[in-house]
Design an enzyme around this catalytic site. Structure first.
Site, PDB file in Angstrom:
ATOM      1  N   GLY A 156      -3.685 -74.561 -38.124  1.00  0.00           N
ATOM      2  CA  GLY A 156      -3.255 -73.671 -37.041  1.00  0.00           C
ATOM      3  C   GLY A 156      -3.971 -72.342 -37.190  1.00  0.00           C
ATOM      4  O   GLY A 156      -5.041 -72.257 -37.794  1.00  0.00           O
ATOM      5  N   ARG A 157      -3.341 -71.284 -36.667  1.00  0.00           N
ATOM      6  CA  ARG A 157      -4.000 -69.967 -36.683  1.00  0.00           C
ATOM      7  C   ARG A 157      -4.347 -69.528 -38.104  1.00  0.00           C
ATOM      8  O   ARG A 157      -5.456 -69.069 -38.373  1.00  0.00           O
ATOM      9  CB  ARG A 157      -3.087 -68.904 -36.075  1.00  0.00           C
ATOM     10  CG  ARG A 157      -2.678 -69.125 -34.655  1.00  0.00           C
ATOM     11  CD  ARG A 157      -1.680 -68.048 -34.286  1.00  0.00           C
ATOM     12  NE  ARG A 157      -1.127 -68.221 -32.975  1.00  0.00           N
ATOM     13  CZ  ARG A 157      -0.067 -68.970 -32.703  1.00  0.00           C
ATOM     14  NH1 ARG A 157       0.551 -69.628 -33.660  1.00  0.00           N
ATOM     15  NH2 ARG A 157       0.387 -69.074 -31.474  1.00  0.00           N
ATOM     16  N   ILE A 158      -3.365 -69.638 -39.011  1.00  0.00           N
ATOM     17  CA  ILE A 158      -3.603 -69.121 -40.366  1.00  0.00           C
ATOM     18  C   ILE A 158      -4.587 -70.027 -41.112  1.00  0.00           C
ATOM     19  O   ILE A 158      -5.508 -69.549 -41.780  1.00  0.00           O
ATOM     20  CB  ILE A 158      -2.270 -68.946 -41.127  1.00  0.00           C
ATOM     21  CG1 ILE A 158      -1.383 -67.929 -40.394  1.00  0.00           C
ATOM     22  CG2 ILE A 158      -2.523 -68.494 -42.569  1.00  0.00           C
ATOM     23  CD1 ILE A 158       0.035 -67.787 -40.948  1.00  0.00           C
ATOM     24  N   ARG A 178      -2.773 -82.378 -37.462  1.00  0.00           N
ATOM     25  CA  ARG A 178      -2.425 -83.280 -36.366  1.00  0.00           C
ATOM     26  C   ARG A 178      -3.525 -83.386 -35.335  1.00  0.00           C
ATOM     27  O   ARG A 178      -3.675 -84.379 -34.661  1.00  0.00           O
ATOM     28  CB  ARG A 178      -1.133 -82.784 -35.688  1.00  0.00           C
ATOM     29  CG  ARG A 178       0.114 -83.185 -36.472  1.00  0.00           C
ATOM     30  CD  ARG A 178       1.329 -82.600 -35.840  1.00  0.00           C
ATOM     31  NE  ARG A 178       1.196 -81.150 -35.738  1.00  0.00           N
ATOM     32  CZ  ARG A 178       2.079 -80.349 -35.157  1.00  0.00           C
ATOM     33  NH1 ARG A 178       3.139 -80.865 -34.588  1.00  0.00           N
ATOM     34  NH2 ARG A 178       1.906 -79.030 -35.129  1.00  0.00           N
ATOM     35  N   THR A 235       0.939 -70.504 -49.285  1.00  0.00           N
ATOM     36  CA  THR A 235       1.469 -69.285 -48.634  1.00  0.00           C
ATOM     37  C   THR A 235       2.281 -69.675 -47.404  1.00  0.00           C
ATOM     38  O   THR A 235       2.511 -68.837 -46.528  1.00  0.00           O
ATOM     39  CB  THR A 235       0.330 -68.329 -48.215  1.00  0.00           C
ATOM     40  OG1 THR A 235      -0.587 -69.048 -47.386  1.00  0.00           O
ATOM     41  CG2 THR A 235      -0.399 -67.745 -49.401  1.00  0.00           C
ATOM     42  N   SER A 236       2.712 -70.953 -47.324  1.00  0.00           N
ATOM     43  CA  SER A 236       3.443 -71.395 -46.115  1.00  0.00           C
ATOM     44  C   SER A 236       4.950 -71.283 -46.339  1.00  0.00           C
ATOM     45  O   SER A 236       5.520 -70.197 -46.125  1.00  0.00           O
ATOM     46  CB  SER A 236       3.017 -72.808 -45.720  1.00  0.00           C
ATOM     47  OG  SER A 236       3.313 -73.741 -46.726  1.00  0.00           O
ATOM     48  N   ARG A 237       5.566 -72.352 -46.783  1.00  0.00           N
ATOM     49  CA  ARG A 237       6.988 -72.321 -47.130  1.00  0.00           C
ATOM     50  C   ARG A 237       7.169 -73.124 -48.419  1.00  0.00           C
ATOM     51  O   ARG A 237       6.541 -74.182 -48.598  1.00  0.00           O
ATOM     52  CB  ARG A 237       7.843 -72.941 -46.023  1.00  0.00           C
ATOM     53  CG  ARG A 237       8.027 -72.037 -44.804  1.00  0.00           C
ATOM     54  CD  ARG A 237       8.911 -70.820 -45.105  1.00  0.00           C
ATOM     55  NE  ARG A 237       9.119 -69.977 -43.942  1.00  0.00           N
ATOM     56  CZ  ARG A 237       8.385 -68.902 -43.631  1.00  0.00           C
ATOM     57  NH1 ARG A 237       7.377 -68.528 -44.393  1.00  0.00           N
ATOM     58  NH2 ARG A 237       8.681 -68.188 -42.552  1.00  0.00           N
ATOM     59  N   GLU A 266      13.953 -69.760 -52.762  1.00  0.00           N
ATOM     60  CA  GLU A 266      13.747 -68.302 -52.871  1.00  0.00           C
ATOM     61  C   GLU A 266      15.062 -67.554 -52.850  1.00  0.00           C
ATOM     62  O   GLU A 266      15.939 -67.927 -52.066  1.00  0.00           O
ATOM     63  CB  GLU A 266      12.875 -67.819 -51.698  1.00  0.00           C
ATOM     64  CG  GLU A 266      11.437 -68.121 -51.919  1.00  0.00           C
ATOM     65  CD  GLU A 266      10.553 -67.676 -50.754  1.00  0.00           C
ATOM     66  OE1 GLU A 266      10.890 -66.699 -50.066  1.00  0.00           O
ATOM     67  OE2 GLU A 266       9.529 -68.323 -50.561  1.00  0.00           O
ATOM     68  N   HIS A 284       6.537 -63.607 -52.077  1.00  0.00           N
ATOM     69  CA  HIS A 284       6.456 -63.822 -50.624  1.00  0.00           C
ATOM     70  C   HIS A 284       5.852 -62.601 -49.914  1.00  0.00           C
ATOM     71  O   HIS A 284       6.512 -61.920 -49.119  1.00  0.00           O
ATOM     72  CB  HIS A 284       7.837 -64.158 -50.038  1.00  0.00           C
ATOM     73  CG  HIS A 284       7.758 -64.910 -48.738  1.00  0.00           C
ATOM     74  ND1 HIS A 284       8.650 -65.889 -48.373  1.00  0.00           N
ATOM     75  CD2 HIS A 284       6.868 -64.822 -47.708  1.00  0.00           C
ATOM     76  CE1 HIS A 284       8.328 -66.366 -47.179  1.00  0.00           C
ATOM     77  NE2 HIS A 284       7.251 -65.738 -46.757  1.00  0.00           N
ATOM     78  N   GLY A 286       2.968 -62.698 -48.029  1.00  0.00           N
ATOM     79  CA  GLY A 286       1.980 -63.108 -47.020  1.00  0.00           C
ATOM     80  C   GLY A 286       1.703 -62.069 -45.952  1.00  0.00           C
ATOM     81  O   GLY A 286       0.556 -61.707 -45.690  1.00  0.00           O
TER      82      GLY A 286
HETATM   83  C1  DGY Z   1       6.271 -65.657 -41.881  1.00  0.00           C
HETATM   84  O1  DGY Z   1       6.163 -64.854 -40.963  1.00  0.00           O
HETATM   85  O2  DGY Z   1       6.653 -66.808 -41.690  1.00  0.00           O
HETATM   86  C2  DGY Z   1       5.880 -65.182 -43.234  1.00  0.00           C
HETATM   87  O3  DGY Z   1       6.275 -66.073 -44.211  1.00  0.00           O
HETATM   88  C3  DGY Z   1       6.432 -63.795 -43.460  1.00  0.00           C
HETATM   89  O4  DGY Z   1       5.825 -63.224 -44.564  1.00  0.00           O
END
Ligand code: DGY
Length: 318
Positions: A156-158, A178, A235-237, A266, A284, A286
């Site tokens: 996606g974007r990131i 996908r 860096t997602s979840r 978390e 966290h 990001g």
């Molecule tokens: C988000 O926006 O989902 C990021 O995890 C926030 O830092």
């Protein structure tokens, strides 16, 4: 008509607070600490609009307290903290903050990638002890980054912003996702199956939203399929990785290292992780730049203004 009531669950950067339109009635000034269950219920009961954080669990029971709520503006791009189906049932709009945090999150992904492969945190800690004896040819050797293969799950974007930055390191980019995506002119991004991506990546970076389908997407089997010399960056979840399986893979050398910004429970971090030298752990961060956190707040206010004025929220997720 009453002034619309705005409930903000956590303290936001000052420029965001200053941008709140005067015609809104701000419910008790937010604090830096997480709201208690009672505070959340009271806020939801009274508000026309809410700005909440990814740490607030917005479930059906909390939504049932609302009496006049029209929009929940999530101060994050990921919205797995909100029961969006329950919100939709009540006719409450949910919005998020895409785009404005793409660069900050992609930059931090690279910071983690470089930190873990070049042993930045270990090196910094050593120098601070005052015991560094000086340069040696065999000292603290890390893993080369330039020219290695970068694998991305979730383009996606990131994911795409992370891929674009790889050009500066002359890294071949592969991805699993996908859909096929077209790279910018001059770049080549190769789509692979997940098993092929796991087997071929030197650095594997995760950029998927947390859903039922991505929960524990990376577990023991996937980690075993990676190269022993490879690094995993997340860096997602947190729950996208089975943290217990990752801990074991890092201990046994199934992979070389990991850079983590997010965790399964978390703010708790698996006890074993904090003692390992081959993992870099961030709290966290990001989207944590001044510029981005201000932009995120302004996006929330923009979505709220739209809904309260009877227009469509530009970043509506449902
Ligand atoms: C988000 O926006 O989902 C990021 O995890 C926030 O830092």
């Amino acid at each position: 008509m009453d002034r619309p009531a705005l409930y903000i669950t956590r303290l936001l950067p000052q420029p965001v607070l200053e941008a709140i339109p005067r015609q809104y009635r701000l419910l008790p000034l937010p604090s830096d600490a997480p709201p208690t269950a009672t505070e959340l219920r009271e806020g939801f009961a009274e508000a026309d609009a809410v700005i909440c954080s990814l740490t607030d669990r917005i479930d059906a029971s909390l939504l049932s307290c609302s009496t006049r709520l029209k929009i929940i503006a999530n101060y994050a791009v990921g919205y797995n903290n909100i029961d969006v189906a329950a919100a939709a049932q009540r006719g409450i709009v949910v919005s998020n903050t895409p785009d404005v945090l793409t660069d900050a999150t992609a930059d931090l992904t690279w910071a983690l990638l470089l930190a873990v492969s070049r042993r930045i945190v270990e090196g910094d800690a050593w120098v601070r002890t005052g015991t560094w004896p000086g340069w040696k040819p065999t000292q603290m050797l890390g893993s080369e980054v330039s020219g290695k293969t970068l694998g991305i799950i979730g383009m996606g974007r990131i994911g795409q912003a992370v891929a674009q930055r790889a050009a500066g390191f002359r890294m071949p980019v592969m991805y699993a996702g996908r859909q096929s995506v077209s790279p910018p002119p001059g770049m080549v991004w190769i789509r692979r199956s997940l098993p092929d991506l796991l087997a071929e990546s030197d650095f594997l970076s995760l950029h998927v939203p947390l859903t039922e389908a991505t929960h524990h997407l990376i577990g023991a089997r996937e980690l075993a399929a990676m190269k022993p010399s490879s690094f995993l960056i997340n860096t997602s979840r947190g729950p996208v990785i089975d943290e217990a399986a990752l801990l074991s893979a890092l201990k046994t050398g199934a992979i070389a290292g990991a850079g983590l910004d997010v965790y399964e429970q978390e703010p708790t971090v698996s006890a074993g992780l904090v003692t390992l030298p081959n993992v870099v752990l961030l709290p966290h961060l990001g989207s944590a730049t001044v510029e981005t956190r201000v932009r995120m707040g302004l996006v929330c206010l923009n979505n709220i203004a739209a809904v309260l004025e009877g227009r469509a929220a530009p970043n509506r997720v449902i």
